[in-house]
Design an enzyme around this catalytic site. Structure first.
Site, PDB file in Angstrom:
ATOM      1  N   GLY A 134       7.090  19.424  31.637  1.00 40.31           N
ATOM      2  CA  GLY A 134       6.068  19.400  32.819  1.00 40.31           C
ATOM      3  C   GLY A 134       7.503  18.880  33.865  1.00 40.31           C
ATOM      4  N   GLY A 135       7.068  17.688  34.515  1.00 38.11           N
ATOM      5  CA  GLY A 135       7.786  16.410  35.355  1.00 38.11           C
ATOM      6  C   GLY A 135       8.999  16.423  35.077  1.00 38.11           C
ATOM      7  N   GLU A 262       4.745  14.013  21.731  1.00 33.83           N
ATOM      8  CA  GLU A 262       5.679  14.653  22.592  1.00 33.83           C
ATOM      9  C   GLU A 262       7.057  15.713  22.313  1.00 33.83           C
ATOM     10  OE1 GLU A 262       7.512  10.705  22.383  1.00 33.83           O
ATOM     11  OE2 GLU A 262       5.867   9.491  22.998  1.00 33.83           O
ATOM     12  N   VAL A 267       3.185  22.487  21.722  1.00 38.41           N
ATOM     13  CA  VAL A 267       3.386  22.703  22.985  1.00 38.41           C
ATOM     14  C   VAL A 267       2.213  22.788  23.775  1.00 38.41           C
ATOM     15  CG1 VAL A 267       4.155  23.468  25.225  1.00 38.41           C
ATOM     16  CG2 VAL A 267       5.596  24.101  23.252  1.00 38.41           C
ATOM     17  N   TYR A 441       4.004  -4.701  31.748  1.00 33.94           N
ATOM     18  CA  TYR A 441       4.979  -4.174  32.549  1.00 33.94           C
ATOM     19  C   TYR A 441       6.224  -4.932  33.251  1.00 33.94           C
ATOM     20  CZ  TYR A 441       6.775  -0.300  35.183  1.00 33.94           C
ATOM     21  OH  TYR A 441       7.059   1.086  35.646  1.00 33.94           O
TER      22      TYR A 441
END
Lengths: 520, 520
Positions: A134-135, A262, A267, A441
Site C-alpha cells: 500500500g503505502g 498482513e 489481499v 512507545y
C-alpha cells in the site's frame, strides 16, 4: 507511488529532501556530547542500487500483462527498489547504502478487486510469491517476504471511495487510498475517519486494516480495527466478504481473522468503516506531572472514569526532557498532551481539567497542545536528520494492562540500555489508552557503531524479550511483519500458530501470500 | 443445575412454578378476542418423558469416571432430559409433551480446565460427540447437536472467580459461573460486569462468550465480546490461551474466532473480562414518540452524538400498545426507556433530555423506567403464562445499519404476519444501539394450531429470509445454533464456511465438538 518523477528523492528518507528538517542546534550539541556520531556516507543514488537480478518468468509476465494491462506490470529497477522494503531504520540504512538483499521481480498494479483476483490466480498457478503493497510504510519488515523471488501487488490504483451512507455513518473505501486522499473524499460528505497515525501522509487504508493500525486520536475515534464494519478480501481461493451489520452474534467474527493478517491470508481490497462528522471544535492543551508514575495514574483515571479525550499522550521524564517541547527546555516532570475534538470541547476539557488537577497535574495551557499538533508528523523527518547527523534512531512499541505498565516501561528501558553503548537515549510515551491498559512507545537514539543494523537487532531482541517477560504484547500498532514473528509465535502459542497455518493453507494452497511474514 | 431437587418443577418452564406470573386479565381478554387458543394439555411429568434409549459405551464411561470421578458422570433420565435441549418455545413444547428426540447419553461434570481437556481426549479417542452446556438457555438449538448419540459436558463446577485486577479493572471468571453468582463475587471487589441479558438468572459466563451474548445495558457497558480481554479454550488438540493486553496489532485477533464459536471449536473454560465499579447512581425514565420512525431518529441521535445512555430501549407501536406498559394501556405512539448508570447520571440525563425533546420526544418521567426495571426479566415467565393460556409466543432478532432498519422492521413484520394466521401479534423493539445501526427484537404471539412447532418453523424461515433480503444479520445476540445455520452460511458465504470447517478440523480432528451446530 510510481517510483519515478517528483518524489524520486524520497526513496531513502521518510519525506522528500525538500521537507527535510534540520536538527535543532541544542539537539546536535547534546548528541555530540552523548554519542559517538558516525556521519553517514552520502546515500547511493537510486539508479546505482544493487539488487538481486532475477528475471521474472516469461509466461508469468505475459499472463500478468494480459490480466492488468502491459502498462501496469513494472520492472524498472527504481520501482523494484522502492517496493523492496518498508521504512524501518534498518530499511532506510540499507537504502542509503544502496544494497538490497531482496526486491520484487516486478510490481503489478491491478485496477480493481477482479484484477487482484486474477493476479493471485496467475501467481498461484505459477507458485510465484506475492507481497501486497500500500503505502510501503511498514517498520517491521511487513512488505518484504522471505521468498528468494517474489512479485509485489501495488494497490495504488484501488483509490476510490465506493459508497457513503450518511445516515449510518459508514463509508466504503478502496484499499489503496492514501489517508490524505481518503480524508479529502470523506470531507466532501462532511465526514472524517479520525484515523491519524504517524504514517498519515503516506500509509493507505488497506494497510491500516491489514496491520490493525492505531492512530494518534485512537482514544477518541477508536483503533482502525474498531472502525471496520465490513471488508472484502481477494484470496487465491476466491472472494471473502464479511460483516453486514453494526454487530452480530452470527458465529466467530471473521473480520478479525483478516484484520491483522498482513497480506498472508488474502489481499484486502476494500473496507467499510464507521465515520464521524468533521469535528466542529478542537482543543489541545498541555499538563505537567511530577513523574511518569503520577502521569500514568492521571491518564488511567481519565481512561477509566472519563471524560473521554480524543488524544491522550503522556511522555516519560526522558522524552519530556529531550523530545516533546524542544530539546532540553523542560523543567523536569512529564508532559501530558490532551486533545478534544467534537462539540462542546471546552466543557469536556473543563471537566477533564478538574480530574487532572485533582491528580496533581499542573495546567500548561494551550501552547504545548499547539506545539504537538504542529509537530505531530515530525518524528520520521527527525529520524532522517538524526541519521544524517550520524546517530541511529528507531522506535518500538507494546501495550499492557495498567497494573503491568510501570514494570513493562522499566524492564524495556533497562533491556535497551543494557544492550546498547553508554549515552543511549530511551524516550517513551503512552499514546493510546483503554479502560484496562495502554500502549507504550519507545524511541531509541544511540551511537550507530560500525554495524548499526546488527547492533539494533541485538537491542531489539532484548527489548522484545523484556516485553514478553513483563506481560506486554509484542506489538500494539506496528504489526508483526518479519521482525516480531518469533515473539508473536510465543505470544499466541504453538497450537494457535498451527491454526493460522491451517487457515493460510486453506485460503492460499500454493503458499504464495507474503511467505515469511506473520506466520512462522 | 443438577436436574433433581428443588428446581425439578422448572424443567418445562423458564422459571419454577412458584415464580409463575399469571397473565393480566386485560391480556387474557385480548388474546381470547384475537387468537384461537388451544389450551396446552398438562405437562408430562419429568420421570415419564420419552427419550432415545442409548447406553453409553462401557469403556467410555469407565474412562470418564476415572477422569472426573464417578459422582460426576451422571446418567439419570431426569438429568439427561434437562440437558437435552435449550429453552426456545419449541424446546419447551417438546418438554411439555414429554417427547425428546435427542438427549445426551450421560452428563459429565469436570472440575476444571484439565478435566475438560481429559474429557475431550476420551471423547476424541472414542469418537463420541460432546455438547458443552452452561445455563442451557439457548433459544436457537445451541445445546442439541445433531449426532445420533452424544455426551454433554456440564460446566457447572467451573464456578470460581480466578483473579481480580482492581487497577486494570479486569476479572478472570470461570465458564460455568451463573451470572448472579458472578455478580456477587465481583461485588465483593466493588465491581460489576454490567452484562444483563434477559437470561441473566440462569445463563453462564462461558455461554455468553461462546454465543457473543449482548445484555440489556450493552449501550453503556458493551457487548460481551467487547468485554473479553483474554480467554482460555480447551480443544481436543490442547489448550489455546489468547489475549494479553488491552489491545494488540499482533496478528489476527484470535479471541474473535472462539467468541461466537458455540462449542464447535473448543470449550471455553475461563475468560478475563473488563469490569467497572458498581455504579454510584442509576436513573431510568420514559419518553414517548409519535411513531417508531420518530423514535428511531431520536435514538440514532443519541447513539451517534451522545450523551451515551446505559440502556436505550425503543418499542414500536404494537409493542408499546401491547407489552411495554401493561396491556392496552397506551395512548398510542412509541415508548422509549432510557437508563443511565454511573456518576452524575442526572447531569447526563438532562443533556440527553434536551436531545430527545429536540426530536419531539415527550418526557414521561421516571415511572416507565421503574416499570421496565421491575419487569426486565419477565418476558420468559410471560411466555410460560401464554403457553399455559393456549397461545404460542416466541422471539427472534437481528441487527442492521440505521439506513436499513426501517425496511428490516417492515419486511420482517410482513413476513411473519404473512406466514401466520390472522390475529397474530408482532411486537418489536430496538434494545442495542451503535453508531452505525441497532438491533431489532421481535416478539410473536399467535394461535398455536394443531402443530405449533411446524407452524413456527415456517414463519421463522419466512422471517429469516426477510432479514437476509433486507440486509440484516441472521442474529444479533441469540447465536446461530441449529436454527440459524443455513442463513448463517448464506450470510458469510461458501468460502468462509469452508474456512470454519478447516479451523474445526484442525482443532477437532475427530469432529466431536457440537456437530451440526453453527458450521453447516
Amino acid at each position: 507511488m510510481n517510483g519515478e518523477g517528483e518524489d524520486a528523492d524520497r526513496w531513502n528518507r521518510w519525506g522528500s529532501a525538500s521537507e527535510a528538517q534540520p536538527l535543532p542546534d541544542s539537539a546536535s550539541e547534546l548528541l555530540a556530547q552523548l554519542l559517538e556520531l558516525t556521519p553517514t556516507p552520502p546515500a547511493v543514488p537510486l539508479p546505482e542500487v544493487a539488487m538481486p537480478v532475477a528475471e521474472p518468468d516469461g509466461a508469468v509476465l505475459t499472463a500478468l500483462r494480459a490480466a492488468v494491462g502491459t502498462d501496469h506490470v513494472l520492472t524498472s529497477p527504481a520501482i523494484r527498489a522502492r517496493h523492496a522494503t518498508g521504512l524501518s531504520t534498518p530499511d532506510l540504512l540499507r537504502r542509503r547504502r544502496g544494497v538490497l538483499h531482496r526486491a520484487p521481480q516486478a510490481v503489478v498494479r491491478p485496477a480493481d478487486h477482479a484484477e487482484v483476483l486474477a493476479v493471485l490466480d496467475i501467481c498461484s498457478q505459477h507458485r510465484v510469491p506475492v507481497a501486497p503493497f500500500g503505502g510501503g510504510t511498514s517498520v517491521v519488515g511487513g512488505v518484504t517476504p522471505t521468498a528468494t523471488a517474489h512479485l509485489t501487488i501495488d494497490l495504488g490504483r484501488l483509490d476510490r471511495i465506493l459508497a457513503v451512507d450518511a445516515v449510518s455513518r459508514t463509508a466504503t473505501l478502496q484499499a489503496g487510498l492514501p489517508t490524505p486522499r481518503a480524508a479529502e473524499l470523506l470531507a466532501e460528505h462532511g465526514f472524517t475517519l479520525g484515523h491519524v497515525p504517524q504514517s498519515y501522509e503516506y500509509a493507505t487504508i488497506g494497510g491500516f486494516a491489514a496491520t490493525r493500525s492505531c492512530g494518534q486520536a485512537s482514544t477518541g475515534y477508536g483503533r482502525f480495527d474498531e472502525l471496520v464494519t465490513e471488508l472484502t478480501v481477494a484470496t487465491p481461493r476466491g472472494t471473502i466478504r464479511v460483516g453486514r451489520a453494526p454487530a452480530s452474534a452470527a458465529g466467530p467474527d471473521l473480520r478479525q481473522l483478516f484484520l491483522g493478517s498482513e497480506g498472508t491470508l488474502g489481499v484486502i481490497t476494500d473496507v467499510t468503516v464507521r465515520v464521524r462528522p468533521i469535528p466542529a471544535q478542537t482543543h489541545y492543551e498541555g499538563w505537567r506531572f511530577e513523574s511518569f508514575a503520577a502521569g500514568l495514574h492521571a491518564v488511567r483515571r481519565l481512561a477509566q472514569e472519563g471524560p473521554r479525550a480524543t488524544v491522550l499522550r503522556l511522555s516519560d521524564e526522558v522524552e519530556t526532557l529531550i523530545g516533546a517541547t524542544g530539546w532540553g527546555q523542560s523543567d523536569g516532570g512529564c508532559l501530558l498532551v490532551v486533545g478534544y475534538e467534537g462539540e462542546q470541547v471546552h466543557a469536556t476539557a473543563e471537566t477533564a481539567a478538574a480530574v487532572l488537577a485533582a491528580q496533581d497535574g499542573q495546567p500548561l495551557g494551550a501552547e504545548p497542545g499547539r506545539q504537538w499538533q504542529r509537530h505531530r508528523f515530525d518524528a520520521p523527518y527527525l529520524r532522517d536528520a538524526l541519521l544524517d547527523a550520524g546517530a541511529f534512531a528507531e522506535t518500538l512499541e507494546t501495550a499492557a494492562y495498567w497494573s503491568r505498565l510501570p514494570e513493562v516501561h522499566e524492564r524495556v528501558r533497562a533491556a535497551i540500555l543494557g544492550a546498547l553503548p553508554e549515552g543511549t537515549l530511551v524516550l517513551a510515551h503512552v499514546s493510546h489508552v483503554y479502560e484496562t491498559g495502554a500502549s507504550l512507545y519507545f524511541t531509541v537514539i544511540c551511537s550507530p557503531g560500525s554495524d548499526p543494523i546488527d547492533r539494533w537487532r541485538t537491542a531489539k531482541a532484548a527489548a522484545s524479550d523484556a516485553i514478553a517477560r513483563a506481560g506486554g504484547t509484542i506489538t500494539h500498532h506496528h504489526g508483526v511483519g518479519t521482525d516480531h514473528r518469533d515473539w508473536y509465535a510465543t505470544e499466541i502459542g504453538e497450537l494457535a500458530v498451527d491454526l493460522l497455518r491451517t487457515v493460510k493453507r486453506q485460503l492460499d494452497p500454493a503458499g504464495i501470500l507474503n511467505p515469511g511474514i506473520l506466520v512462522p
